[in-house]
Design an enzyme around this catalytic site. Sequence first.
Site, PDB file in Angstrom:
ATOM      1  N   MET A  98       4.645   2.466  -8.305  1.00 58.28           N
ATOM      2  CA  MET A  98       4.394   3.281  -7.112  1.00 58.28           C
ATOM      3  C   MET A  98       5.622   3.252  -6.198  1.00 58.28           C
ATOM      4  SD  MET A  98       0.604   3.847  -6.184  1.00 58.28           S
ATOM      5  CE  MET A  98      -0.058   2.391  -5.426  1.00 58.28           C
ATOM      6  N   CYS A  99       5.638   2.468  -5.182  1.00 60.66           N
ATOM      7  CA  CYS A  99       6.621   2.434  -4.095  1.00 60.66           C
ATOM      8  C   CYS A  99       6.281   3.522  -3.071  1.00 60.66           C
ATOM      9  CB  CYS A  99       8.068   2.648  -4.509  1.00 60.66           C
ATOM     10  SG  CYS A  99       8.703   1.385  -5.626  1.00 60.66           S
TER      11      CYS A  99
END
Lengths: 308, 225
Positions: free
Chosen positions: A1-2
């Site tokens: 994700m991030c």
Amino acid sequence: MCGIVGLFLKDKSLEPQLGALLAGMLVTMTDRGPDSAGIAIYSNETKDQSKIVVQSDTPEADFDGLEAALGNASGVTVKMAVSSTHAVLSVPNGSIDAVRTAIAAVNPALRIMSRGDTLEIYKEVGLPKDVASRFAIGTMSGSHGIGHTRMATESAVTTMGAHPFNTGNDQCLVHNGSLSNHNSLRRKLRREGIHIETENDTEVGAAYLTWQMQNGATLGEALESSLTDLDGFFTFVVGTKDGFGVVRDPIACKPAVMAETDQYVAFGSEYRALVDLPGIENARVWEPEPATVYFWSHAGQPIKEKAA
Amino acid sequence: MQTLDMAEIDLREMNATLHAQAENTNQTAWEIENPRGAHAIACGLDAPIEVTVKGSTGYYCAGMNKQATINIKGSAGPGVAENMMSGTVVIDGDASQYAGATGHGGLLVIKGNASSRCGISMKGIDIVVHGNIGHMSAFMAQSGNLVVCGDAGEALGDSLYEARLFVRGSVKSLGADCVEKEMRPEHLEILSDLLERSGADARPEEFKRYGSARELYTFKIDNAY
């Protein structure tokens, strides 16, 4: 994700709130990545001065006497302001390289976070709220900035693996995604003499842009060629001294949403990141297109270029 | 009208309240205030109620919907109405990637644009987009109808099975095994019904139909185990 965020102010009256707005956006993105967080802020250009931000795991010991030691080793006047594990070094314009050499000689354990006339990068392992409060990001003013909260996939959770990555004087990059050809590209760039510190994929992306620009490409051209030369998933947000840009890979599975009003242009991995911005109810909100370079600058007209 | 304010209750409480509505509830109209891009709003509903979300939503709004009508008065994040079984979802603004993915039934209406992978692997859902759709839409679409009043992006209908794709504007490129097909009276009838039910200002005659050429490996009986 991030999670990644960016905020570019058109309205100078918002500048005192830049740090608070950007930190708020990043904290909202915390559940996209809890490993480390960082913010790059463009602020406070001082006449004839440039800035180098350094980091130490043992700041009390390492920053003690550093100002004088770097002054002696570089032969220029260095002024230091410590903020937790980071220290902002003010140096005369044109002496960044001399001071970097001096840093390596005086204390090779110091890590360089950023360099430039207005850019300051603050990043550490930990949650966005902790990183923001450690460096008092909420009190900072500035003209634009970008931020990142990391869910590590390609390399270790360390300060140097945190984003934003400094790609050159006053240039930085945050990345959501993963690059799959970073090992071969790292070898190629190292052969070309580009310094790459870590095994992190994004650092290779950042180094690639640096290398392109060293060979005469503009940032826009470098971003456009990244669409050909980088393999993998990416939404990049980049910062320069007077602007910020966005590019997504052609597959575009990493999310991105943008908002624009008369006061600002904002980027978030999700719409949630934008909901506390002033006037968001009436902003133009859209999803940036794949394989398209967007760039906003204080100096010129906005750019939107679809890669061939 | 019942109001659920997400500034006052959390997501799970909001969804649990909607899940608690029985088939024969007399509380049929619900409003959700302050969605602020939250994830999974009004997911997994299974009652003939009408829910109006007053703002923009994040990931997976209206996922797995059965029976309910869900109106989104803003834009929707990724995966809106994913795996919908029945009911109706209407988005006033734009939808992010993979809107209506894997949907088995019901009607999804997007009044703005949809981005990439709209209707990917759709299995019987009807999707009507008043604006444009992005690349790789209807990838491996199995059945149902995708209607696009604007333009379609790259690789429309790649590797699709029996879904029908109707596009009024241009198609940037067709995916593998997707071809233009003749528009027969039964197709005009399906299209006419969907345009009317979705409130689209378009005439069926303006559309072209695309579908599977059935030439890929998967369609060759000799490749069966």
